[in-house]
Design an enzyme around this catalytic site. Sequence first.
Site, mmCIF file in Angstrom:
data_model
loop_
_atom_site.group_PDB
_atom_site.id
_atom_site.type_symbol
_atom_site.label_atom_id
_atom_site.label_comp_id
_atom_site.label_asym_id
_atom_site.label_seq_id
_atom_site.Cartn_x
_atom_site.Cartn_y
_atom_site.Cartn_z
ATOM 1 N N PRO A 32 0.851 -1.191 0.000
ATOM 2 C CA PRO A 32 0.000 0.000 0.000
ATOM 3 C C PRO A 32 0.887 1.242 0.000
ATOM 4 O O PRO A 32 1.844 1.324 0.768
ATOM 5 C CB PRO A 32 -0.793 -0.127 1.303
ATOM 6 C CG PRO A 32 0.026 -1.016 2.183
ATOM 7 C CD PRO A 32 0.778 -1.937 1.269
ATOM 8 N N LEU A 33 0.577 2.198 -0.869
ATOM 9 C CA LEU A 33 1.353 3.434 -0.970
ATOM 10 C C LEU A 33 0.389 4.609 -1.004
ATOM 11 O O LEU A 33 -0.455 4.706 -1.903
ATOM 12 C CB LEU A 33 2.215 3.430 -2.242
ATOM 13 C CG LEU A 33 3.294 2.344 -2.340
ATOM 14 C CD1 LEU A 33 3.861 2.282 -3.754
ATOM 15 C CD2 LEU A 33 4.402 2.607 -1.326
ATOM 16 N N GLN A 86 -5.511 -1.845 4.061
ATOM 17 C CA GLN A 86 -4.620 -1.593 5.189
ATOM 18 C C GLN A 86 -5.160 -0.439 6.026
ATOM 19 O O GLN A 86 -5.477 0.634 5.496
ATOM 20 C CB GLN A 86 -3.206 -1.255 4.730
ATOM 21 C CG GLN A 86 -2.246 -1.162 5.911
ATOM 22 C CD GLN A 86 -0.848 -0.733 5.517
ATOM 23 O OE1 GLN A 86 -0.628 0.428 5.204
ATOM 24 N NE2 GLN A 86 0.099 -1.662 5.537
ATOM 25 N N CYS A 116 4.478 2.640 9.355
ATOM 26 C CA CYS A 116 4.606 3.907 8.637
ATOM 27 C C CYS A 116 5.479 4.883 9.422
ATOM 28 O O CYS A 116 5.192 5.180 10.582
ATOM 29 C CB CYS A 116 3.234 4.523 8.389
ATOM 30 S SG CYS A 116 3.316 6.119 7.543
ATOM 31 N N LYS A 155 1.867 -5.158 8.934
ATOM 32 C CA LYS A 155 3.087 -4.674 8.287
ATOM 33 C C LYS A 155 3.833 -3.796 9.281
ATOM 34 O O LYS A 155 3.262 -2.856 9.845
ATOM 35 C CB LYS A 155 2.766 -3.872 7.021
ATOM 36 C CG LYS A 155 4.011 -3.452 6.228
ATOM 37 C CD LYS A 155 3.612 -2.781 4.901
ATOM 38 C CE LYS A 155 4.837 -2.569 4.009
ATOM 39 N NZ LYS A 155 5.757 -1.567 4.519
ATOM 40 N N ASN A 216 10.304 -7.096 2.982
ATOM 41 C CA ASN A 216 10.060 -5.812 2.334
ATOM 42 C C ASN A 216 11.294 -4.932 2.490
ATOM 43 O O ASN A 216 11.927 -4.921 3.543
ATOM 44 C CB ASN A 216 8.829 -5.156 2.981
ATOM 45 C CG ASN A 216 8.488 -3.793 2.418
ATOM 46 O OD1 ASN A 216 8.248 -2.852 3.166
ATOM 47 N ND2 ASN A 216 8.436 -3.656 1.112
ATOM 48 N N GLY A 217 11.630 -4.217 1.404
ATOM 49 C CA GLY A 217 12.752 -3.287 1.457
ATOM 50 C C GLY A 217 13.813 -3.587 0.421
ATOM 51 O O GLY A 217 14.360 -4.701 0.383
ATOM 52 N N ASP A 218 14.088 -2.609 -0.458
ATOM 53 C CA ASP A 218 15.156 -2.694 -1.469
ATOM 54 C C ASP A 218 14.910 -3.792 -2.507
ATOM 55 O O ASP A 218 15.848 -4.441 -2.972
ATOM 56 C CB ASP A 218 16.523 -2.917 -0.810
ATOM 57 C CG ASP A 218 16.977 -1.730 0.025
ATOM 58 O OD1 ASP A 218 16.328 -0.671 -0.080
ATOM 59 O OD2 ASP A 218 17.956 -1.862 0.761
ATOM 60 N N ARG A 241 8.183 1.091 -3.191
ATOM 61 C CA ARG A 241 8.537 2.259 -4.008
ATOM 62 C C ARG A 241 9.066 1.883 -5.391
ATOM 63 O O ARG A 241 9.001 2.681 -6.319
ATOM 64 C CB ARG A 241 9.579 3.103 -3.253
ATOM 65 C CG ARG A 241 9.020 3.779 -1.997
ATOM 66 C CD ARG A 241 10.124 4.439 -1.185
ATOM 67 N NE ARG A 241 11.082 3.446 -0.714
ATOM 68 C CZ ARG A 241 12.358 3.695 -0.487
ATOM 69 N NH1 ARG A 241 12.845 4.902 -0.705
ATOM 70 N NH2 ARG A 241 13.161 2.746 -0.040
#
Length: 338
Positions: A32-33, A86, A116, A155, A216-218, A241
Site C-alpha cells: 500500500p502506498l 490496510q 509507517c 506490516k 520488504n525493502g530494497d 517504491r
Amino acid sequence: MLKALNHGLQTPIHLSGNGTGRQLHSRVLQSPLAGVTDKIFRGLVRRWSRDSLLFTEMVNATSLELGHGYGKMDDLLSEDGPIAVQLFDHRPQAMADAARRAEQAGAFLVDINMGCPVRKIAKKGGGSGLIRDPDLATQILEAVVEAVSIPVTVKTRLGWCGSNSDPITWCRQLQNAGAQMLTLHGRTREQGFKGQADWNAIAAVKQALTIPVIANGDINSPTDALQCLDVTGADGVMVGRGTMGSPWLVGQIEAAFMNRPIPATPDSGARLHLAKEQLHDLVSSRGSHGLLIARKHMSWTCTGFPGASQLRHALMRAPTPNDAYQLLDKAINDLEQL
C-alpha cells in the site's frame, strides 16, 4: 530467464482467518502506498500480475468515523484478483469498526499498519508509533482479529531505532496476538527509507516465527526479489517504491517466482502511452484534481529517452489536462520519428 531456486514458491500460502480462509496464489505483494495505489494504479499492476495481492492506500480509521475515506474501499469486489485493505489508527475500537467496514466492502484481508514512519502518524500512536507501545499494539490487533472473519495481517519494521530494536520479541508478540502473516520492512523507523534494508534481520525473525513472513525493502527487480528470498528464507516479498512508475514490476517478479517467462519492461513509447492513459483515467475519475495526482505518476513513468527531463518539467507545469495531453502526444510523435 531467471530461475527461482527457492522451493515452494508455486505453492499457495493458506491463511485460515477467523472462519473465512484465504489463499495467496502469488508470493509477491504490492505494498500500500499513500497517494499511489488507488484503483486506477491497481488496474495497471493487474495487467502484468493476475494473482498478486494488491492493497488499497492506507485507510485512517478515524477518517471513516468522520465519514471520509470510503472512496478508498469502493467497489473492491468489482476488481480482478485479491485486494486487501490496510488500516491505521491508535484506538482499538475504531480499528475494529474500520475492519468490519473493510470486510463488508469486499477486502480479501485486513492489514494493520505498524510501520509507517511519517511523523504526523507515528506521533499520534499510529503506524510505527505502535512499535514503542507494544501493549497498545496487542490490544488493537486482538480487537481487529475478533471483529472480522477474514485473515488479519500486520506490516511493521525492525524497531523504532537501531539502539533499542528487538525485532524478534516484537514480531513474536504480534504473532501471539493473532497476526496470521507478517510483512517486515528491513529498516527501523529512525532510518525511514535511508540506508540499506537489513535482510539478515528479516531472516532471524523468519526463523523465530511460525506464521508466514513477507520480506520488504530494497526490492526493485526480479533479481533483487530472488536474492532477498535466498537471504531471508521469507515466504514472499512485498514491493513498494520500486513500482512507482513501473506497475509491471510486480508481474515481472511473479513470473520469476513461477518460473514463467518474465514480461519485458515497456519501451519509452509504451510508457508514454501508459502515462497518457493513466492521466485520462484520473481526470475522468477525479476531474481537474486528477491532473494533480497524475503529475507524480508522469514524473516517474516518463524517463529514459531523449528530452525526457524537459518533458517532465513541462508536464509538472501543465495548467490543464489538455496541455498535458498535447505534451505527451508531441513526445510520442517525436519518439516515432527517431
